[in-house]
Design an enzyme around this catalytic site. Structure first.
Site, PDB file in Angstrom:
ATOM      1  N   HIS A  22       0.823  -1.269  -0.003  1.00 50.02           N
ATOM      2  CA  HIS A  22      -0.171   0.097  -0.177  1.00 50.02           C
ATOM      3  C   HIS A  22       1.061   1.131  -0.071  1.00 50.02           C
ATOM      4  O   HIS A  22       0.362   2.423  -0.215  1.00 50.02           O
ATOM      5  CB  HIS A  22      -1.051  -0.176   1.181  1.00 50.02           C
ATOM      6  N   ASP A  46       0.414  -7.597   2.013  1.00 51.09           N
ATOM      7  CA  ASP A  46       0.717  -6.304   1.746  1.00 51.09           C
ATOM      8  C   ASP A  46       2.242  -6.080   1.807  1.00 51.09           C
ATOM      9  O   ASP A  46       2.557  -5.165   2.502  1.00 51.09           O
ATOM     10  CB  ASP A  46       0.123  -5.552   2.978  1.00 51.09           C
ATOM     11  N   SER A  99       4.608   2.915   7.588  1.00 53.70           N
ATOM     12  CA  SER A  99       4.434   1.860   6.941  1.00 53.70           C
ATOM     13  C   SER A  99       5.486   1.352   6.063  1.00 53.70           C
ATOM     14  O   SER A  99       6.124   1.800   5.363  1.00 53.70           O
ATOM     15  CB  SER A  99       3.147   2.001   6.108  1.00 53.70           C
TER      16      SER A  99
END
Length: 374
Positions: free
Chosen positions: A111, A141, A222
């Site tokens: 992402h 992910d 992230s």
């Protein structure tokens, strides 16, 4: 007689008062006297210690040891961490990644890179380079990018740890770029180890063996590494619980376990993608109350739906209660996912133990399939 008695009582009172004053003075000046922690807590901070004598007990050696661990992990891991700047049709965004080899491969979140085919990578020494997307795995992910014309002098690969050895309470350190505050270290512990958890992104499948931590993780973290106390990567910081919708950390952060990264990343580098194992059944956790209320033979994991695939082909049925896989007890549906994802691959044969009632079980041999492409 009464006058003399009164004088006697007055003199006795005066003497007793003087003795009490001397006694209090001796206690106050005693070098061994220390106030309790509760007493110390109510002393205003602006009162000089010499005046109050108040001290909050601190094991300085323990504090220094903890600080030294965090510092050592940061110094070891920081050179491997990169900032990732992304420009796409949705605008600009940023994330974090980390170097895994001298060829220039970097792991981050799917992402983070989104639909971009190339991104800008910033290293610790200020050098920047363009990196191209090698491949993604949306179900975990994870993504791998590769720096163009890699300079081995600035590529410092991380060392991976064994995420299956992690325990609740272990100290962890996250390094990343939250809100663009580059190379921020946050520390905490492993708060829980989840069998599986869905991060709510582009996949309907859950990530197995997710590590929950209270180390602060915010937008920009992230794709960054979660280190253990030895400076080894044991997870990839991926998402947070955010009931407010403001994207702020509330102490509930989650990381993809390193043992899954060690499976996915090499496959992406080699093949451009990763094939997950597949059972072909929808599952629901069944505790003892649920089992009794629904007339199930045992607590465990109940099959609620079958798809075309390995479970149906092996003869498993809706309503079967799975209590173990390959001898490992399962109590939640996440346990099944974790065992499949982290210990098997398509083509492997597994033993599924199904409750028969009365404490008996039957074993069903199932050949693990490959998760269908989407």
């Amino acid at each position: 007689m009464q006058l003399r008695d009164r004088l006697g009582w007055m003199l006795s009172g005066i003497l007793l008062g003087m003795l009490l004053m001397v006694s209090c003075d001796v206690v106050t000046q005693s070098p061994t006297a220390r106030p309790s922690v509760a007493d110390a807590a109510i002393v205003p901070s602006n009162v000089p210690q010499a005046t109050t004598g108040a001290q909050i007990p601190v094991n300085q050696a323990s504090v220094d040891a903890y600080s030294n661990v965090i510092r050592a992990v940061y110094n070891r891991g920081n050179p491997s961490v990169v900032r990732i700047d992304v420009q796409s049709s949705q605008g600009e965004s940023l994330g974090t990644g980390f170097v895994i080899d001298k060829e220039g491969h970097i792991v981050t979140n799917n992402h983070v890179v989104g639909s971009s085919r190339s991104v800008l990578v910033n290293f610790i020494d200020g050098e920047a380079a363009i990196a191209d997307l090698v491949g993604i795995d949306s179900d975990s992910d994870l993504a791998v990018i590769k720096v163009r014309n890699p300079n081995p002098n600035i590529l410092v690969p991380v060392e991976f740890g064994d995420s299956s050895a992690i325990q609740v309470g272990d100290v962890v350190v996250a390094i990343g770029n939250p809100y663009g505050e580059n190379r921020t270290a946050t520390a905490g512990i492993i708060s829980a180890i989840r069998g599986a958890k869905n991060e709510g992104g582009g996949s309907t499948f859950s990530i197995p063996g997710v590590l929950q931590t209270d180390a602060a993780i915010n937008p920009g973290n992230s794709g960054g590494p979660l280190f253990n106390s030895q400076g080894q990567v044991i997870g990839v910081n991926t998402f947070i619980l955010d009931p407010s919708g403001r994207g702020a950390n509330i102490g509930l952060g989650f990381a993809v376990p390193a043992n899954l990264v060690k499976l996915v990343a090499p496959a992406i580098i080699r093949d451009g993608s990763y094939t997950h194992p597949f059972l072909g059944a929808a599952l629901a956790s069944a505790d003892s109350y649920f089992a009794e209320a629904n007339n199930l033979p045992s607590k465990g994991v109940v099959i609620t739906q079958l798809y075309e695939g390995p479970a149906a082909q092996a003869g498993l049925q809706v309503g079967d209660v799975i209590v173990a896989i390959n001898g490992q007890a399962v109590l939640e549906s996440g346990d099944v996912i974790a065992i499949l994802e982290l210990t098997t691959k398509p083509g492997d044969r597994i033993t599924v133990s199904v409750a028969e009632g009365g404490g008996r079980t039957r074993d069903v041999q199932v050949q693990v399939g490959a998760r269908p492409g989407r």
